[in-house]
Scaffold this active site. Structure first.
Site, mmCIF file in Angstrom:
data_model
loop_
_atom_site.group_PDB
_atom_site.id
_atom_site.type_symbol
_atom_site.label_atom_id
_atom_site.label_comp_id
_atom_site.label_asym_id
_atom_site.label_seq_id
_atom_site.Cartn_x
_atom_site.Cartn_y
_atom_site.Cartn_z
ATOM 1 N N ARG A 105 27.715 -20.041 -23.741
ATOM 2 C CA ARG A 105 27.504 -21.244 -24.538
ATOM 3 C C ARG A 105 28.553 -21.314 -25.642
ATOM 4 N NH1 ARG A 105 22.989 -22.644 -28.981
ATOM 5 N NH2 ARG A 105 23.831 -24.689 -29.402
ATOM 6 N N HIS A 149 28.037 -28.681 -33.147
ATOM 7 C CA HIS A 149 27.467 -27.502 -33.818
ATOM 8 C C HIS A 149 28.028 -27.475 -35.252
ATOM 9 C CE1 HIS A 149 25.527 -23.371 -32.954
ATOM 10 N NE2 HIS A 149 25.696 -23.449 -34.257
ATOM 11 N N GLU A 194 20.458 -27.896 -33.383
ATOM 12 C CA GLU A 194 19.605 -27.760 -34.565
ATOM 13 C C GLU A 194 19.721 -28.921 -35.561
ATOM 14 O OE1 GLU A 194 20.210 -23.883 -36.282
ATOM 15 O OE2 GLU A 194 19.349 -22.882 -34.547
ATOM 16 N N ASN A 320 16.143 -22.481 -30.001
ATOM 17 C CA ASN A 320 16.747 -21.386 -30.757
ATOM 18 C C ASN A 320 15.619 -20.719 -31.534
ATOM 19 O OD1 ASN A 320 19.093 -22.545 -29.822
ATOM 20 N ND2 ASN A 320 19.888 -23.119 -31.822
ATOM 21 N N TYR A 322 14.363 -17.443 -33.898
ATOM 22 C CA TYR A 322 14.693 -16.235 -34.666
ATOM 23 C C TYR A 322 13.459 -15.571 -35.271
ATOM 24 C CZ TYR A 322 19.584 -17.406 -34.059
ATOM 25 O OH TYR A 322 20.809 -17.658 -33.493
ATOM 26 N N GLU A 381 19.457 -19.729 -28.278
ATOM 27 C CA GLU A 381 19.888 -18.733 -29.265
ATOM 28 C C GLU A 381 18.725 -17.812 -29.577
ATOM 29 O OE1 GLU A 381 21.629 -20.088 -32.990
ATOM 30 O OE2 GLU A 381 22.726 -21.660 -31.927
HETATM 31 C C1 FCB Z 1 21.465 -20.644 -36.067
HETATM 32 C C2 FCB Z 1 22.794 -21.333 -35.860
HETATM 33 C C3 FCB Z 1 23.909 -20.398 -35.491
HETATM 34 C C4 FCB Z 1 23.840 -19.096 -36.266
HETATM 35 C C5 FCB Z 1 22.455 -18.500 -36.175
HETATM 36 C C6 FCB Z 1 22.312 -17.172 -36.877
HETATM 37 O O1 FCB Z 1 20.650 -21.423 -36.865
HETATM 38 O O2 FCB Z 1 22.694 -22.313 -34.847
HETATM 39 O O3 FCB Z 1 25.130 -21.055 -35.672
HETATM 40 O O4 FCB Z 1 24.252 -19.290 -37.547
HETATM 41 O O5 FCB Z 1 21.523 -19.406 -36.695
#
Ligand code: FCB
Length: 473
Positions: A105, A149, A194, A320, A322, A381
């Site tokens: 990607r 992005h 995002e 995405n 985290y 992500e």
């Molecule tokens: C996401 C972003 C990516 C990177 C990660 C850690 O929010 O899309 O560019 O910064 O976090």
């Protein structure tokens, strides 16, 4: 898979209506747990890795301008050189292949394509992506292109940026030019990465470019970003009849800080803006009415036809993920009186202070599937930042990142077994890179980058991913 421990979670667990959750499996994940055609990738973005800020007709982006503003980037750096990927991409793609990835990607830097002067796209800018895409195909990497992005050309910002409807048209032109040029080889297109971050961090919280702090502007920007997605979808399809088109959202599973009516109400307010503000209009439900009334005069101007455009049918949803969010009632805090609490001291966190919660991935995907049924889902992500130590022998023993990766792949396996149609996983990120407002202080790569020499070194996490992908783990 466990139900959130908090009293109110919006993320269904074993009581999920659309199918029983699979029990969490303590066994380490193996590639053979996943379908043969599952995609295994890494994700990157243009401004974070390319460098070559002034080459081949590239013009200034809002991130160049923001980074040049004192105090905006923690280490005072910028993406001007970054990983020098613009010149070193063959080596980087070799590394991607050597890990055993079958997908990659990347994003298109808009300032390389349109300079605000010439109506025609910049052939040299497009030529770079031509070569990059050919390089992927030669190495067996399926290209996944993101059209935006975050690196908006500064000339568009000077005309009002995403607050202006004209930027939607400019984005559609970008989508048209890029898909005409690359669409014979690139079949997977992500329109926007995002939108929350573009809109809210860039225009309300203000710690990302363009650095504005106005909630009403942020909501208008958000609407235009979603609209740009929706309007680009048919253009991409017209240029690339066999295209698969989607959007990548940053989403979190959310929990209330306590069982109190106040915290539970705050959670619903927060979720209305953070989650449903995106998912509802994308899946044809319009903006959530309660949130529209909660934001009052900050609500965006919506023209006739906008909501239909935003709800354009897509081929997949990019998620995405985290970390999860815990939300508390906080009068006067933020636009809706809700606050995301920092993780408690007993919780494992990354160097960003983000909670490590693989089960949160399962909760989030389960909720998305149960409430929206978006079709195929890709983890576009997922990754972690730790303070890596480079040993004298060149090794980087990033055991925590490796564990993060392994545990999240375990959760992903459980999620797929429970019937959620996840079809691919992109680790963030292939390389250490320019982490926005944190500059180069934060390392997310599976591959270490020595910024003084541009040497790349595989971390233990990359070695683990390689072994996993080769069926040796
Ligand atoms: C996401 C972003 C990516 C990177 C990660 C850690 O929010 O899309 O560019 O910064 O976090």
């Amino acid at each position: 898979m466990t139900q959130s421990a908090s009293p109110l979670s919006l993320n269904p667990g074993s009581a999920a209506p659309a199918g029983a959750a699979a029990p969490a499996d303590d066994a380490a994940p193996r590639r053979s747990d996943f379908a043969d055609d599952f995609l295994w990738g890494c994700a990157t973005s243009s401004y974070q890795i390319e460098g070559a800020a002034h080459e081949d007709g590239r013009v200034e982006s809002i991130w160049d301008r923001f980074a040049a503003t004192p105090g905006k980037i923690r280490d005072g750096s910028s993406g001007a050189v970054a990983c020098d990927h613009y010149h070193r991409w063959p080596q980087d793609l070799d590394i991607a292949r050597s890990l055993g990835l079958n997908a990659y990607r990347f994003s298109i830097a808009w300032p390389r394509i349109f300079d605000g002067v010439d109506a025609a796209p910049n052939d040299k800018g497009l030529g770079f992506y031509d070569r990059l895409v050919d390089g992927m195909l030669e190495r067996g990497l399926q290209p996944w292109a993101t059209l935006y992005h975050w690196d908006l050309p500064q000339w568009l910002q000077e005309r009002g940026g995403w607050n202006e409807r004209a930027t939607v048209d400019a984005f559609v032109e970008l989508a048209d030019a890029v898909t005409r040029r690359l669409g014979d080889r690139v079949k997977h297109w992500i329109t926007q990465n995002e939108p929350w971050c573009t809109a809210m961090i860039g225009h309300h919280e203000g710690w990302h470019a363009p650095g504005l702090s106005d909630f009403k502007t942020a909501l208008q920007v958000c609407h235009h970003v979603l609209l740009s997605h929706g309007k680009a979808v048919p253009v991409i399809r017209a240029n690339v009849p066999d295209a698969k088109v989607g959007i990548a959202l940053s989403l979190h599973p959310v929990r209330a800080a306590s069982d109190s009516p106040e915290d539970r109400a705050a959670l619903l307010r927060h979720d209305g803006l953070r989650f449903r503000w995106f998912m509802d209009p994308l899946y044809g439900r319009g903006y959530p009415a309660q949130t529209v009334s909660a934001v009052g005069p900050a609500a965006p101007v919506i023209l006739e036809g906008d909501l239909d455009a935003i709800a354009a049918p897509t081929d997949f949803l990019g998620v995405n993920y985290y970390f999860p969010e815990t939300v508390a009632h906080a009068p006067g805090h933020g636009p809706l009186g809700a606050r995301v609490l920092p993780p408690g001291a007993d919780v494992q966190t990354t160097a960003m202070g983000w909670e490590v919660a693989p089960e949160g991935l399962t909760e989030l995907l389960r909720r998305i599937e149960d409430e929206y049924r978006p079709g195929p889902i890709y983890l576009t992500e997922n990754g972690s930042c730790y303070d890596d130590a480079l040993e004298p022998d060149g090794a980087i023993h990033d055991g925590e990142r490796r564990a993060y990766l392994q545990r999240h792949l375990g959760a992903l396996r459980d999620t797929v077994r429970a019937g959620v149609p996840v079809k691919g996983y992109f680790a963030w990120s292939l390389l250490d890179n320019f982490e926005w407002a944190e500059g180069y202080l934060r390392r997310f790569g599976l591959v270490h980058v020595d910024y003084a020499t541009q040497q790349r070194r595989l971390k233990d996490s990359a070695r683990w991913y390689r072994a996993f992908l080769h069926g040796e783990e």
